[in-house]
Write a protein that holds these residues in place. Sequence first.
Motif, PDB file in Angstrom:
ATOM      1  N   ILE A 282      46.851  81.343  39.039  1.00  0.00           N
ATOM      2  CA  ILE A 282      46.601  80.124  39.803  1.00  0.00           C
ATOM      3  C   ILE A 282      46.701  78.927  38.866  1.00  0.00           C
ATOM      4  CG2 ILE A 282      44.083  80.364  39.531  1.00  0.00           C
ATOM      5  CD1 ILE A 282      43.856  79.142  42.392  1.00  0.00           C
ATOM      6  N   THR A 283      47.312  77.859  39.344  1.00  0.00           N
ATOM      7  CA  THR A 283      47.545  76.669  38.537  1.00  0.00           C
ATOM      8  C   THR A 283      46.785  75.492  39.139  1.00  0.00           C
ATOM      9  OG1 THR A 283      49.735  77.478  37.908  1.00  0.00           O
ATOM     10  CG2 THR A 283      49.302  75.140  37.556  1.00  0.00           C
ATOM     11  N   PHE A 284      46.108  74.744  38.279  1.00  0.00           N
ATOM     12  CA  PHE A 284      45.241  73.647  38.696  1.00  0.00           C
ATOM     13  C   PHE A 284      45.577  72.350  37.972  1.00  0.00           C
ATOM     14  CE2 PHE A 284      42.093  77.283  38.881  1.00  0.00           C
ATOM     15  CZ  PHE A 284      41.887  77.268  40.246  1.00  0.00           C
ATOM     16  N   SER A 285      45.053  71.278  38.542  1.00  0.00           N
ATOM     17  CA  SER A 285      44.839  70.018  37.841  1.00  0.00           C
ATOM     18  C   SER A 285      43.535  69.449  38.372  1.00  0.00           C
ATOM     19  CB  SER A 285      45.985  69.035  38.067  1.00  0.00           C
ATOM     20  OG  SER A 285      45.744  67.821  37.377  1.00  0.00           O
ATOM     21  N   CYS A 286      42.675  68.976  37.488  1.00  0.00           N
ATOM     22  CA  CYS A 286      41.354  68.503  37.899  1.00  0.00           C
ATOM     23  C   CYS A 286      41.150  67.041  37.528  1.00  0.00           C
ATOM     24  CB  CYS A 286      40.255  69.333  37.233  1.00  0.00           C
ATOM     25  SG  CYS A 286      40.283  71.087  37.646  1.00  0.00           S
ATOM     26  N   SER A 287      40.366  66.358  38.324  1.00  0.00           N
ATOM     27  CA  SER A 287      39.946  64.999  38.013  1.00  0.00           C
ATOM     28  C   SER A 287      38.483  64.850  38.394  1.00  0.00           C
ATOM     29  CB  SER A 287      40.816  63.969  38.736  1.00  0.00           C
ATOM     30  OG  SER A 287      40.787  64.169  40.135  1.00  0.00           O
ATOM     31  N   ILE A 288      37.891  63.721  38.038  1.00  0.00           N
ATOM     32  CA  ILE A 288      36.457  63.516  38.225  1.00  0.00           C
ATOM     33  C   ILE A 288      36.226  62.199  38.963  1.00  0.00           C
ATOM     34  CG2 ILE A 288      34.237  63.202  37.057  1.00  0.00           C
ATOM     35  CD1 ILE A 288      35.589  64.667  34.613  1.00  0.00           C
ATOM     36  N   ILE A 289      35.378  62.229  39.975  1.00  0.00           N
ATOM     37  CA  ILE A 289      34.894  61.016  40.614  1.00  0.00           C
ATOM     38  C   ILE A 289      33.434  60.863  40.208  1.00  0.00           C
ATOM     39  CG2 ILE A 289      34.425  59.829  42.790  1.00  0.00           C
ATOM     40  CD1 ILE A 289      36.718  61.421  44.031  1.00  0.00           C
ATOM     41  N   LYS A 290      33.162  59.830  39.405  1.00  0.00           N
ATOM     42  CA  LYS A 290      31.807  59.643  38.895  1.00  0.00           C
ATOM     43  C   LYS A 290      30.838  59.353  40.052  1.00  0.00           C
ATOM     44  CE  LYS A 290      31.130  59.978  35.220  1.00  0.00           C
ATOM     45  NZ  LYS A 290      30.951  61.260  34.443  1.00  0.00           N
ATOM     46  N   ASN A 291      29.679  59.993  39.967  1.00  0.00           N
ATOM     47  CA  ASN A 291      28.628  59.844  40.975  1.00  0.00           C
ATOM     48  C   ASN A 291      29.123  60.199  42.385  1.00  0.00           C
ATOM     49  OD1 ASN A 291      26.699  58.793  39.032  1.00  0.00           O
ATOM     50  ND2 ASN A 291      27.871  56.877  39.098  1.00  0.00           N
ATOM     51  N   GLY A 292      30.067  61.114  42.461  1.00  0.00           N
ATOM     52  CA  GLY A 292      30.665  61.465  43.743  1.00  0.00           C
ATOM     53  C   GLY A 292      29.700  62.116  44.712  1.00  0.00           C
ATOM     54  N   VAL A 293      28.712  62.839  44.196  1.00  0.00           N
ATOM     55  CA  VAL A 293      27.744  63.489  45.086  1.00  0.00           C
ATOM     56  C   VAL A 293      27.017  62.456  45.923  1.00  0.00           C
ATOM     57  CG1 VAL A 293      25.593  64.816  45.141  1.00  0.00           C
ATOM     58  CG2 VAL A 293      27.472  65.550  43.663  1.00  0.00           C
ATOM     59  N   GLU A 294      26.613  61.355  45.299  1.00  0.00           N
ATOM     60  CA  GLU A 294      25.929  60.281  46.022  1.00  0.00           C
ATOM     61  C   GLU A 294      26.908  59.494  46.887  1.00  0.00           C
ATOM     62  OE1 GLU A 294      23.201  57.661  47.535  1.00  0.00           O
ATOM     63  OE2 GLU A 294      22.831  59.522  46.447  1.00  0.00           O
ATOM     64  N   LYS A 295      28.078  59.190  46.344  1.00  0.00           N
ATOM     65  CA  LYS A 295      29.060  58.385  47.080  1.00  0.00           C
ATOM     66  C   LYS A 295      29.477  59.036  48.391  1.00  0.00           C
ATOM     67  CE  LYS A 295      31.203  56.130  43.063  1.00  0.00           C
ATOM     68  NZ  LYS A 295      32.413  56.089  42.187  1.00  0.00           N
ATOM     69  N   PHE A 296      29.598  60.366  48.382  1.00  0.00           N
ATOM     70  CA  PHE A 296      30.120  61.073  49.559  1.00  0.00           C
ATOM     71  C   PHE A 296      29.054  61.866  50.308  1.00  0.00           C
ATOM     72  CE2 PHE A 296      33.688  61.418  46.299  1.00  0.00           C
ATOM     73  CZ  PHE A 296      34.199  60.163  46.619  1.00  0.00           C
ATOM     74  N   ALA A 297      27.782  61.685  49.925  1.00  0.00           N
ATOM     75  CA  ALA A 297      26.685  62.437  50.550  1.00  0.00           C
ATOM     76  C   ALA A 297      26.985  63.934  50.523  1.00  0.00           C
ATOM     77  CB  ALA A 297      26.447  61.969  51.977  1.00  0.00           C
ATOM     78  N   MET A 298      27.449  64.423  49.373  1.00  0.00           N
ATOM     79  CA  MET A 298      27.881  65.815  49.259  1.00  0.00           C
ATOM     80  C   MET A 298      26.693  66.757  49.149  1.00  0.00           C
ATOM     81  SD  MET A 298      31.150  65.807  46.680  1.00  0.00           S
ATOM     82  CE  MET A 298      31.543  67.515  47.074  1.00  0.00           C
ATOM     83  N   ARG A 299      26.627  67.682  50.054  1.00  0.00           N
ATOM     84  CA  ARG A 299      25.679  68.790  49.950  1.00  0.00           C
ATOM     85  C   ARG A 299      26.402  70.120  49.773  1.00  0.00           C
ATOM     86  NH1 ARG A 299      20.451  67.549  51.022  1.00  0.00           N
ATOM     87  NH2 ARG A 299      20.029  65.504  51.938  1.00  0.00           N
ATOM     88  N   GLN A 300      27.658  70.123  50.124  1.00  0.00           N
ATOM     89  CA  GLN A 300      28.525  71.294  49.955  1.00  0.00           C
ATOM     90  C   GLN A 300      29.947  70.799  49.728  1.00  0.00           C
ATOM     91  OE1 GLN A 300      27.496  73.161  53.704  1.00  0.00           O
ATOM     92  NE2 GLN A 300      26.119  74.601  52.723  1.00  0.00           N
TER      93      GLN A 300
END
Length: 421
Positions: A282-300
């Motif tokens: 499997i081939t990936f590329s990753c990036s990061i969104i800082k404080n993304g959990v709060e920005k997107f109300a991520m619980r899952q």
Amino acid sequence: MATKANSVPHRTVIEVDPFVPADQQKGVHNRWHPDIPAFATVKPGEVFSVQCVDWTGAQIGNNDCSDDIKNVDLSKVHNLSGPVAIEGAEPGDCLVVDILDVRPFDKMPWGYTGIFELENGGGLFAREFNSRAAKAIWDFKGVYATSRHIPGVKFAGVSHPGLIGTAPSAELLATWNKREGELIAANKDSVPPVAYPPLPKGTYVGQDLPKEVIEKVAREGARTVPPREHGGNCDIKNLSRGSRCYFPVYIKGANLSVGDLHFSQGDGEISFCGAIEMAGIITFSCSIIKNGVEKFAMRQPMFLPSPVDPLYSAKLIFEGISVDVHGDGKQYNMDATVAFKQATLNAITYLMKLGYTREQAYLLLSAAPVESHVGAVVDSPNACVTMALPLGIFDFDILPREEGLIKRNLGQCAIRSDGVV
């Protein structure tokens, strides 16, 4: 002329041999724990590949007997490649994972689908069928899969990782173990089990770590069977090449792990080992969104599915409702699981009219690109769930006819050496 000097190959950060047991290889682990350190580190935006063994870690063979399914050691699964740290990822960030490619090893162009024993794994109909081990071997030719154990079908696979996720924090791991432990205690006599607690037996971390760390992982490490807040064993068939995943980050580096690669899968992966399981790359590329959990109300996690999908527009759709019409006729209240099971049983009994055995039908609906949808969950007392069987995967007509269905001799899948099904 091609310019070799400006052509930079993508790194393979974890390499495995699909024919060697997983617990003899490095960069492979089978528990979730924050103290398993990163085996490799990548930069945001870097394209990299990860090689994966099949989910059992090379316990299943390409043969015509299901004794290996019967005797599989589930304390050793799932075998994940990783963890891979992403530079700059911090708790509270959102890790964006682009899945660029998923494919089998050239040297292993086959996979398998299994029905597991009631007492060793189970599946959607483990109790109803008193499940006994059976399997189908699938051969890969490009994007297509066929099986000598389920004749009359050929379909394009949508290859994807069944299991992918970030490492939990110590606090999240403790939450998992507490809540799942309470569920187990409340259903201690359930067969198959309602959940799987930490288990030192079979624990493997794939790195040379201090004894006390290995013992801690073995004592506390979460099993990889279910999906959880971090991702995990979601078995979403549309996460193929071209898809994007958004995962919460719980520890520094995120520590991404992946495994349980599938060549194809039907919605629900109903037979437990229900996809076409494979080893692969499997081939990936990753990036990061800082404080993304709060920005997107991520619980899952969140996902953007792949734009790549087989074009099977014509489908025979089976409906199910919250009544056990294949059992005791009991009425359930808006139970979508009962409705899904009834839709699936309707499809299985129909396929049996065409000449497939119950085991073959069960395996086929697990592995082929069938689609299930929730039609309604507001019309008391019945939820409505559908299962859509693509007509184009069959090399004969399966539609209802006035004269009835033609029942063919389609053999049997691989079963146990003692003949028990």
